[in-house]
Design a protein around this motif. Structure first.
Motif, PDB file in Angstrom:
ATOM      1  N   MET A  53     -25.659  44.033 -30.153  1.00 46.79           N
ATOM      2  CA  MET A  53     -26.177  44.165 -28.797  1.00 46.79           C
ATOM      3  C   MET A  53     -27.008  42.913 -28.505  1.00 46.79           C
ATOM      4  N   ASP A  54     -26.673  42.257 -27.439  1.00 46.47           N
ATOM      5  CA  ASP A  54     -27.400  41.035 -27.113  1.00 46.47           C
ATOM      6  C   ASP A  54     -28.684  41.372 -26.340  1.00 46.47           C
ATOM      7  N   VAL A  55     -29.458  40.356 -26.054  1.00 48.29           N
ATOM      8  CA  VAL A  55     -30.768  40.528 -25.432  1.00 48.29           C
ATOM      9  C   VAL A  55     -30.656  41.130 -24.042  1.00 48.29           C
ATOM     10  N   THR A  56     -29.687  40.707 -23.260  1.00 53.75           N
ATOM     11  CA  THR A  56     -29.523  41.206 -21.891  1.00 53.75           C
ATOM     12  C   THR A  56     -29.213  42.705 -21.894  1.00 53.75           C
ATOM     13  N   THR A  57     -28.302  43.108 -22.763  1.00 52.34           N
ATOM     14  CA  THR A  57     -27.945  44.524 -22.849  1.00 52.34           C
ATOM     15  C   THR A  57     -29.142  45.354 -23.302  1.00 52.34           C
ATOM     16  N   GLY A  58     -29.868  44.854 -24.270  1.00 57.51           N
ATOM     17  CA  GLY A  58     -31.065  45.559 -24.742  1.00 57.51           C
ATOM     18  C   GLY A  58     -32.113  45.700 -23.655  1.00 57.51           C
ATOM     19  N   ALA A  59     -32.290  44.642 -22.873  1.00 54.84           N
ATOM     20  CA  ALA A  59     -33.262  44.690 -21.779  1.00 54.84           C
ATOM     21  C   ALA A  59     -32.828  45.691 -20.713  1.00 54.84           C
ATOM     22  N   ILE A  60     -31.546  45.756 -20.414  1.00 56.77           N
ATOM     23  CA  ILE A  60     -31.039  46.707 -19.411  1.00 56.77           C
ATOM     24  C   ILE A  60     -31.223  48.139 -19.911  1.00 56.77           C
ATOM     25  N   VAL A  61     -30.891  48.392 -21.163  1.00 56.16           N
ATOM     26  CA  VAL A  61     -31.053  49.727 -21.736  1.00 56.16           C
ATOM     27  C   VAL A  61     -32.527  50.120 -21.729  1.00 56.16           C
ATOM     28  N   ALA A  62     -33.400  49.207 -22.100  1.00 55.82           N
ATOM     29  CA  ALA A  62     -34.841  49.484 -22.106  1.00 55.82           C
ATOM     30  C   ALA A  62     -35.352  49.747 -20.695  1.00 55.82           C
ATOM     31  N   ALA A  63     -34.892  48.971 -19.720  1.00 56.46           N
ATOM     32  CA  ALA A  63     -35.323  49.164 -18.337  1.00 56.46           C
ATOM     33  C   ALA A  63     -34.896  50.535 -17.818  1.00 56.46           C
ATOM     34  N   PHE A  64     -33.671  50.942 -18.115  1.00 57.68           N
ATOM     35  CA  PHE A  64     -33.221  52.263 -17.683  1.00 57.68           C
ATOM     36  C   PHE A  64     -33.975  53.375 -18.414  1.00 57.68           C
ATOM     37  N   GLY A  65     -34.333  53.142 -19.654  1.00 56.72           N
ATOM     38  CA  GLY A  65     -35.127  54.126 -20.390  1.00 56.72           C
ATOM     39  C   GLY A  65     -36.495  54.305 -19.756  1.00 56.72           C
ATOM     40  N   VAL A  66     -37.138  53.206 -19.413  1.00 59.33           N
ATOM     41  CA  VAL A  66     -38.452  53.268 -18.762  1.00 59.33           C
ATOM     42  C   VAL A  66     -38.328  53.916 -17.389  1.00 59.33           C
ATOM     43  N   LEU A  67     -37.291  53.570 -16.649  1.00 58.88           N
ATOM     44  CA  LEU A  67     -37.067  54.164 -15.331  1.00 58.88           C
ATOM     45  C   LEU A  67     -36.856  55.671 -15.440  1.00 58.88           C
ATOM     46  N   GLY A  68     -36.089  56.103 -16.400  1.00 56.62           N
ATOM     47  CA  GLY A  68     -35.869  57.531 -16.618  1.00 56.62           C
ATOM     48  C   GLY A  68     -37.155  58.252 -16.965  1.00 56.62           C
ATOM     49  N   LEU A  69     -37.982  57.622 -17.792  1.00 54.94           N
ATOM     50  CA  LEU A  69     -39.264  58.210 -18.157  1.00 54.94           C
ATOM     51  C   LEU A  69     -40.175  58.334 -16.941  1.00 54.94           C
ATOM     52  N   LEU A  70     -40.230  57.298 -16.123  1.00 51.76           N
ATOM     53  CA  LEU A  70     -41.059  57.342 -14.914  1.00 51.76           C
ATOM     54  C   LEU A  70     -40.586  58.422 -13.945  1.00 51.76           C
ATOM     55  N   ILE A  71     -39.288  58.557 -13.794  1.00 48.57           N
ATOM     56  CA  ILE A  71     -38.752  59.595 -12.909  1.00 48.57           C
ATOM     57  C   ILE A  71     -39.100  60.980 -13.439  1.00 48.57           C
ATOM     58  N   THR A  72     -38.971  61.176 -14.737  1.00 49.78           N
ATOM     59  CA  THR A  72     -39.298  62.469 -15.338  1.00 49.78           C
ATOM     60  C   THR A  72     -40.772  62.802 -15.162  1.00 49.78           C
TER      61      THR A  72
END
Length: 56
Positions: free
Chosen positions: A1-20
């Motif tokens: 997994m490259d840096v861009t993919t990791g950053a996107i996955v992390a951003a969606f994880g944080v977004l999901g947490l904020l929504i929850t």
């Protein structure tokens, strides 16, 4: 997994947490408002009783 993919996955994880967390807080909001109103009501009642005692 490259840096861009990791950053996107992390951003969606944080977004999901904020929504929850936001949804959870909004679900509890009516209870929080009622509790705050009850505290204000008790404080006003206590203040009225103490001013009645001072007049007696």
């Amino acid at each position: 997994m490259d840096v861009t993919t990791g950053a996107i996955v992390a951003a969606f994880g944080v977004l999901g947490l904020l929504i929850t967390l936001t949804a959870s807080t909004l679900r509890q909001l009516p209870d929080l408002i009622n509790a705050f109103r009850e505290v204000r009501r008790c404080l006003r009642r206590e203040q009225a009783e103490s001013s009645d005692d001072a007049e007696s």
